[in-house]
Design a protein around this motif. Structure first.
Motif, PDB file in Angstrom:
ATOM      1  N   VAL A 180       0.881  -1.390   0.143  1.00 15.06           N
ATOM      2  CA  VAL A 180      -0.120  -0.125   0.155  1.00 15.06           C
ATOM      3  C   VAL A 180       0.970   1.287   0.061  1.00 15.06           C
ATOM      4  CG1 VAL A 180      -1.709   1.396   1.382  1.00 15.06           C
ATOM      5  CG2 VAL A 180      -1.636  -1.375   1.254  1.00 15.06           C
ATOM      6  N   ILE A 181       0.945   2.080  -0.960  1.00 15.32           N
ATOM      7  CA  ILE A 181       1.339   3.248  -0.869  1.00 15.32           C
ATOM      8  C   ILE A 181       0.385   4.619  -0.537  1.00 15.32           C
ATOM      9  CG2 ILE A 181       2.860   4.815  -2.341  1.00 15.32           C
ATOM     10  CD1 ILE A 181       4.038   1.855  -2.159  1.00 15.32           C
ATOM     11  N   THR A 182       0.485   5.501   0.164  1.00 15.17           N
ATOM     12  CA  THR A 182      -0.243   6.614   0.606  1.00 15.17           C
ATOM     13  C   THR A 182       0.353   7.773   1.148  1.00 15.17           C
ATOM     14  OG1 THR A 182      -2.522   6.617   1.790  1.00 15.17           O
ATOM     15  CG2 THR A 182      -0.767   5.583   2.719  1.00 15.17           C
ATOM     16  N   ASP A 228      -3.565   8.361   5.147  1.00 15.78           N
ATOM     17  CA  ASP A 228      -3.426   7.108   5.855  1.00 15.78           C
ATOM     18  C   ASP A 228      -3.973   7.047   7.219  1.00 15.78           C
ATOM     19  OD1 ASP A 228      -1.655   4.718   6.776  1.00 15.78           O
ATOM     20  OD2 ASP A 228      -0.749   6.023   8.025  1.00 15.78           O
ATOM     21  N   LYS A 229      -4.003   8.533   7.814  1.00 22.76           N
ATOM     22  CA  LYS A 229      -4.603   8.726   9.167  1.00 22.76           C
ATOM     23  C   LYS A 229      -6.017   8.350   8.980  1.00 22.76           C
ATOM     24  CE  LYS A 229      -1.910  12.530  10.537  1.00 22.76           C
ATOM     25  NZ  LYS A 229      -1.874  13.570   9.844  1.00 22.76           N
ATOM     26  N   LEU A 230      -6.745   8.693   7.950  1.00 24.91           N
ATOM     27  CA  LEU A 230      -8.307   8.592   7.554  1.00 24.91           C
ATOM     28  C   LEU A 230      -8.619   7.134   7.288  1.00 24.91           C
ATOM     29  CD1 LEU A 230      -8.776  11.888   5.929  1.00 24.91           C
ATOM     30  CD2 LEU A 230      -9.659  11.309   8.058  1.00 24.91           C
ATOM     31  N   TYR A 231      -7.922   6.480   6.407  1.00 26.73           N
ATOM     32  CA  TYR A 231      -8.244   5.217   5.720  1.00 26.73           C
ATOM     33  C   TYR A 231      -7.286   3.807   5.822  1.00 26.73           C
ATOM     34  CZ  TYR A 231     -11.621   8.600   4.259  1.00 26.73           C
ATOM     35  OH  TYR A 231     -12.549   9.571   4.266  1.00 26.73           O
ATOM     36  N   MET A 250       3.814   1.960   2.817  1.00 24.49           N
ATOM     37  CA  MET A 250       4.668   3.081   2.654  1.00 24.49           C
ATOM     38  C   MET A 250       3.901   4.486   2.914  1.00 24.49           C
ATOM     39  SD  MET A 250       7.484   4.346   0.035  1.00 24.49           S
ATOM     40  CE  MET A 250       7.971   6.176  -0.075  1.00 24.49           C
ATOM     41  N   VAL A 251       4.275   5.369   3.708  1.00 20.82           N
ATOM     42  CA  VAL A 251       3.370   6.630   3.766  1.00 20.82           C
ATOM     43  C   VAL A 251       4.434   7.606   3.386  1.00 20.82           C
ATOM     44  CG1 VAL A 251       2.231   8.132   5.299  1.00 20.82           C
ATOM     45  CG2 VAL A 251       2.173   5.664   5.587  1.00 20.82           C
ATOM     46  N   VAL A 290      -1.060  -1.205  -4.250  1.00 18.98           N
ATOM     47  CA  VAL A 290      -2.226  -0.328  -4.043  1.00 18.98           C
ATOM     48  C   VAL A 290      -1.970   1.259  -3.764  1.00 18.98           C
ATOM     49  CG1 VAL A 290      -4.320  -0.200  -2.342  1.00 18.98           C
ATOM     50  CG2 VAL A 290      -3.080  -2.497  -2.947  1.00 18.98           C
ATOM     51  N   ALA A 291      -2.593   1.866  -4.822  1.00 15.98           N
ATOM     52  CA  ALA A 291      -2.453   3.273  -4.479  1.00 15.98           C
ATOM     53  C   ALA A 291      -3.631   3.900  -3.800  1.00 15.98           C
ATOM     54  CB  ALA A 291      -2.402   3.883  -5.928  1.00 15.98           C
ATOM     55  N   LEU A 292      -3.416   4.141  -2.419  1.00 19.99           N
ATOM     56  CA  LEU A 292      -4.641   4.902  -1.771  1.00 19.99           C
ATOM     57  C   LEU A 292      -4.619   6.084  -1.586  1.00 19.99           C
ATOM     58  CD1 LEU A 292      -7.036   4.288   0.344  1.00 19.99           C
ATOM     59  CD2 LEU A 292      -5.236   3.944   1.991  1.00 19.99           C
ATOM     60  N   GLY A 293      -5.164   7.209  -2.201  1.00 19.79           N
ATOM     61  CA  GLY A 293      -4.994   8.614  -2.087  1.00 19.79           C
ATOM     62  C   GLY A 293      -5.478   9.211  -3.230  1.00 19.79           C
ATOM     63  N   GLY A 294      -4.951  10.593  -3.453  1.00 18.44           N
ATOM     64  CA  GLY A 294      -5.513  11.383  -4.502  1.00 18.44           C
ATOM     65  C   GLY A 294      -4.611  11.418  -5.651  1.00 18.44           C
ATOM     66  N   GLY A 295      -4.644  12.393  -6.669  1.00 22.59           N
ATOM     67  CA  GLY A 295      -4.013  12.263  -7.741  1.00 22.59           C
ATOM     68  C   GLY A 295      -2.296  11.931  -7.701  1.00 22.59           C
TER      69      GLY A 295
END
Ligand code: GLY
Length: 349
Positions: free
Chosen positions: A39-41, A46-49, A67-68, A100-105
């Motif tokens: 997971v890359i965020t 990260d704090k939220l989801y 990785m954050v 896994v791309a977890l976030g905005g653009g």
């Protein structure tokens, strides 16, 4: 759950439904045999989801590493990309694993580029958490990082294995980020969907949130059609750039500080429409963007914006392509030598 299937060089589903985030492990399992999900965020997301996503992936048998990196456009750079590569090496990620791309653009673009290049390519899942990423950047396989010389200068086309779109995550977005995404949503109405534009012009940011799921699905479906017809951006896909020629000039004139991307696109669409369409359509579009807290113009002089529309390495005679919507729902690609365009849009022709 609504599923939109994209038939590009890779066929993949876009799942859309409230609360899907907690089912990401189960859904990803259908699409990959990967043992590890990396997971890359960013720190905000990260704090939220982060917890919800990691626990769903673990429950469905994935080994999970995460990785954050710090949020913001400045992270979309070669240093963060190198950090991602090193993180993937340290965690023994193989070609059969999955990112896994977890976030905005920013997260989606850089993770997609890492997926396109690490070990010559591995699978990745997009979980967009901003409206802009849900309706635009997570769909269609454009991945990139920025260079000091400009945005998105290094990139690749790499379609994800799936896109998981949970409109519930938008509830935690501050209004200005929602408005930012609405710039792109209004663009979809203008280029392809008169009914969507009517819905948007009869509402405002507060009331439109009740229809958010259907609005997101409508935008994604337009993007699907365009990407299926022109995955590698050599023709029709350019219509997605309506408002962007002047919009990019606005962002650049203000050094990417004063106007968000969606605001700059909104102003860009209005300025182009003023120049090319009836006063009635121009007024309708201005009213619509303003209803979502977006600007219909900027104070910067048009003559200066005009100069920023072309890449400055471009020869004056090189053709500049830009998009015009003479009526709502109908986009056309136009082309002019850059010097002629600058004089025309700048008002000196
Ligand atoms: N964001 C425009 C495109 O995907 O082509």
């Amino acid at each position: 759950m609504k599923t939109i299937t994209v038939h590009a060089s890779q066929t993949y589903p876009i799942w859309i439904a409230q609360g899907l985030l907690a089912q990401c492990g189960e859904l990803l399992r259908e699409r990959t045999k990967a043992q590890t999900a990396a997971v890359i965020t960013d720190d905000n997301v990260d704090k939220l989801y982060g917890k919800t996503v990691v626990s769903s992936l673990k429950q469905n048998g994935f080994r999970v590493v995460k990785m954050v990196f710090p949020h913001g456009e400045s992270s979309k750079c070669s240093k963060t990309l190198n950090d991602i590569y090193n993180f993937l090496c340290e965690n023994s990620i193989t070609r059969t694993d999955c990112l896994v791309a977890l976030g905005g653009g920013v997260v989606g673009d850089i993770t997609g580029f890492a997926a396109a290049t690490f070990l010559r390519g591995l699978d990745y899942l997009q979980i967009p958490t901003s409206l802009l990423a849900q309706v635009d950047s997570s769909v269609g396989g454009k991945t990139a990082i920025d260079l000091p010389g400009g945005k998105n200068l290094v990139g690749a086309f790499k379609q994800p294995v799936a896109v998981l779109c949970d409109p519930a995550v938008l509830q935690t977005l501050p209004d200005q980020f929602l408005a930012d995404g609405m710039g792109e949503v209004i663009k979809y109405g203008m280029i392809r969907d008169a009914a969507l534009f009517s819905l948007l012009e009869q509402n405002d940011l507060k009331t439109v949130t009740e229809h958010m799921e259907e609005i997101i699905a409508a935008c994604i479906d337009i993007k699907r059609q365009v990407v299926e017809n022109d995955e590698f951006d050599t023709g029709e896909r350019m219509i997605l750039n309506f408002g962007h020629t002047l919009g990019h000039a606005v962002e650049s004139y203000y050094h990417y500080e004063t106007y968000t991307h969606g605001s700059a696109v909104a102003a860009g669409m209005c300025m182009m429409t003023k120049k090319t369409c009836s006063p009635e359509l121009y007024q309708r579009l201005c009213r619509c963007v303003k209803a979502y807290g977006l600007p219909a113009s900027v104070p910067a002089p048009m003559t200066e914006l005009a100069q920023l529309c072309g890449n400055d390495k471009k020869r004056a005679s090189a053709a500049l392509r830009f998009i015009v919507c003479e009526t709502v729902g109908n986009a056309q690609i136009r082309s002019m030598p850059f010097s002629e365009f600058a004089a025309w849009i700048g008002g000196t022709l």
